[in-house]
Design a protein around this motif. Structure first.
Motif, mmCIF file in Angstrom:
data_model
loop_
_atom_site.group_PDB
_atom_site.id
_atom_site.type_symbol
_atom_site.label_atom_id
_atom_site.label_comp_id
_atom_site.label_asym_id
_atom_site.label_seq_id
_atom_site.Cartn_x
_atom_site.Cartn_y
_atom_site.Cartn_z
ATOM 1 N N ASN A 141 0.800 -1.223 0.000
ATOM 2 C CA ASN A 141 0.000 0.000 0.000
ATOM 3 C C ASN A 141 0.830 1.269 0.000
ATOM 4 O OD1 ASN A 141 -3.078 -0.365 0.380
ATOM 5 N ND2 ASN A 141 -2.128 -2.049 1.474
ATOM 6 N N ARG A 188 -3.241 5.757 0.927
ATOM 7 C CA ARG A 188 -3.954 5.164 2.041
ATOM 8 C C ARG A 188 -3.687 3.674 2.157
ATOM 9 N NH1 ARG A 188 -7.635 9.399 3.090
ATOM 10 N NH2 ARG A 188 -6.055 10.921 3.637
ATOM 11 N N ARG A 189 -3.528 3.211 3.383
ATOM 12 C CA ARG A 189 -3.348 1.792 3.620
ATOM 13 C C ARG A 189 -4.707 1.101 3.713
ATOM 14 N NH1 ARG A 189 2.109 3.575 4.075
ATOM 15 N NH2 ARG A 189 2.330 3.724 6.302
ATOM 16 N N SER A 190 -4.746 -0.186 3.432
ATOM 17 C CA SER A 190 -6.022 -0.902 3.547
ATOM 18 C C SER A 190 -6.263 -1.330 4.990
ATOM 19 C CB SER A 190 -6.040 -2.103 2.614
ATOM 20 O OG SER A 190 -4.894 -2.886 2.818
ATOM 21 N N GLY A 229 -11.337 -7.051 2.638
ATOM 22 C CA GLY A 229 -10.044 -6.575 2.170
ATOM 23 C C GLY A 229 -9.395 -5.543 3.079
ATOM 24 N N TYR A 230 -10.061 -5.223 4.178
ATOM 25 C CA TYR A 230 -9.445 -4.300 5.126
ATOM 26 C C TYR A 230 -9.021 -5.036 6.381
ATOM 27 C CZ TYR A 230 -10.964 -0.393 2.311
ATOM 28 O OH TYR A 230 -11.133 0.492 1.282
ATOM 29 N N ALA A 288 -7.244 3.898 5.980
ATOM 30 C CA ALA A 288 -8.197 4.311 4.952
ATOM 31 C C ALA A 288 -9.453 4.874 5.598
ATOM 32 C CB ALA A 288 -8.547 3.134 4.061
#
Lengths: 346, 346
Positions: free
Chosen positions: A66, A71-73, A102-103, A130
């Motif tokens: 990421n 933004r990171r997941s 997915g987060y 995120a």
DNA sequence: CTGAAAGCGCTTACAG
DNA sequence: CTGAAAGCGCTTACAG
């Protein structure tokens, strides 16, 4: 899930995408493409890549993956206190919801302190989360400016402010509390004690307001007493003990959060009072132990699962459409009038 | 902590170390050095850098900062269930311990399923955590091979295996349970029901073993009954209800984890039994509600805070000295014999 | 269909 | 005392 014994070539070191690329005789870019199911890649290469992934036990590093995006997941979750089973249950539901979306969920607690909530929020923002789900310590996110400034998708939960630029999810505190008072009045009660934690919390204020509105309707406002019980079990025990010491108790107690319910029962127990003969008790928040007391304790049941599901859906929606204007959802509570409620002592 | 209104130059975007370097007229390397308090840097530059950091509201991205090292400054914590206040309390303690130690805590739950524990472990390993604290679902880490393979500093908690290459922290399950039986026997009980969740969990096995040893000493082994209560409150309710349906109850119940205590009390309540007149009850695990029942429930108190502190110290020690051989610490429980215990019915 | 190159936000030797 | 360069493990245009 992979097998228990990852057939890694280099024990102690994880394989990287470069190792996979080398073994499969392609470039890292191609491996990346295959792993994310993008673009057209020759079937042969795909097969070699998958073989190499298995062989090396390769798993992508989601944090590094990421890095190029801003933004990171990751979704950050801030709750006031892990020890309160209401929030424990909430965390469990969010964790389940995060899976498959997915987060990854990173949960922290504010310990009911605004400064800690602010620090925890900043720390999560440092991680470039995120999105955020926040139960604000006192009804308004402690690091509101940073959240807005960095435009992080945020859903506020449980203790929500009246006006805000964020999505909100709460229960129908006003109506649920009014319903409790109506039931008590219908059984003949007039002198009722309300036990909020503090009037700085918006949900507590709403509960008191709802109760008061119903009291006004029944013309018993002057018989309502409000006892501030503080943030946790210890403070609630203290407040209840002091109040019971004063004597001249009301005929019913409506505690507005579970630590106060616990504290009220403790005093009932210590003083040898008998529910509902000497005193009726209703709690806001249903917790498992409330049905193992004698009698079981009447409670306003907050639908934790529904709250979590609605909040998660809102967050996903906002991540998809950041521009939309903030929405507010109110979930309805259920009232379960158990054995701790009856008419007032004759 | 920084002020509520970070004076960022570029709203919506976070400043990077390059922005700071540019503003302070130095190189990113120098900024990095100053921020981590390393090396010799001219006082003037230091001042300009600090000014720039403040001006831009710069905060390092801890995830990116760790990218070059093989391990991130993250500790993973895996608990079986957030809804159990024992673990909730544990999480709260670890969170506090992590603060100031320079590590961030990421907590996940296994929901009492080994496959989920394995998946959660792998996911944390994907993040390159520096260390892990694991309450194994059934006494042995579900992803043991990966933990060993990747040489991640790991401390096992609560349900610890007999033989393992990891550090361990647990309570003195055997002795604490034996003590309970001795107290019950001293009061005249012979027919005693033990309520473990399952015999697959090492801590449950130790508790049963300890109780059995004491029973042997008192020559009442044949009067001991073991009821498996399953992983959670729902399963425990079911098991207890079935057992109570059978009739011919023992004179005392020793539940070996709190959901079983809850379940036992629920049956006592439903059937109108009176403690301790009809039945004595002792629970392993003290939870706040156990003192608001009538009578309060006797309990083996696990010192959660001490457990967490010992485990954290062990983890820090192992991160500092990875080579040392694994250590095991056993923390002593305390027995609080409350009103739910008396002699058997006459 | 594929790969070389640049980039994400930092840190780490290394050279000066 | 300082900075250019390379690198961490990936992804993202872009060129072929």
């Amino acid at each position: 899930m992979q097998s228990n014994e990852p057939p890694r070539k280099t024990p102690g070191e994880r394989a990287t995408i470069h190792d996979v690329a080398r073994l499969a005789n392609v470039s890292p870019a191609t491996v990346s493409k295959v792993l994310r199911g993008l673009g057209a890649v020759k079937a042969e290469s795909v097969a070699r890549i998958h073989a190499a992934v298995r062989e090396l036990g390769f798993r992508v590093d989601p944090l590094a993956a990421n890095l190029r995006r801003s933004r990171r997941s990751i979704v950050g979750l801030i709750v006031p206190d892990f020890r309160n089973p209401f929030f424990g249950s909430m965390v469990a539901h969010f964790e389940r919801l995060a899976e498959g979306s997915g987060y990854r969920l990173v949960t922290v607690s504010s310990a009911e302190k605004t400064e800690r909530e602010a620090a925890q929020t900043e720390a999560l923002l440092d991680w470039r989360v995120a999105g955020m789900i926040v139960v604000p310590t006192d009804g308004r996110p402690a690091a509101e400016a940073s959240l807005l400034d960095q435009k992080v998708a945020t859903v506020l939960l449980d203790r929500v402010p009246d006006e805000t630029g964020f999505d909100r999810v709460s229960v129908n505190n006003v109506e649920a509390s009014a319903a409790v008072i109506r039931e008590l009045v219908a059984r003949g009660h007039r002198r009722i004690l309300l036990g909020p934690s503090s009037l700085d919390l918006t949900n507590m204020r709403d509960r008191v307001d709802g109760a008061m509105a119903a009291a006004r309707q029944a013309d018993i406002v002057e018989d309502i007493e409000v006892l501030l019980c503080g943030p946790d079990v210890a403070s609630a025990m203290h407040a209840m003990a002091s109040r019971f010491d004063e004597g001249r108790l009301p005929t019913a107690i409506f505690t507005l959060y579970s630590p106060a319910t616990l504290a009220a029962l403790r005093e009932v127990e210590r003083r040898g009072l008998v529910m509902p003969r000497d005193l009726s008790v209703v709690g806001f928040d249903d917790i498992e132990w409330m049905q193992v007391t004698h009698p079981p304790i009447a409670a306003v049941i907050q639908p934790v699962q529904a709250i979590a599901e609605v909040a998660w859906a809102q967050l996903m929606q906002r991540l998809a459409e950041p521009g939309e204007s903030p929405r507010t959802v109110e979930v309805a509570c259920e009232l379960d009038l158990r054995g701790s409620v009856a008419g007032p002592p004759a």
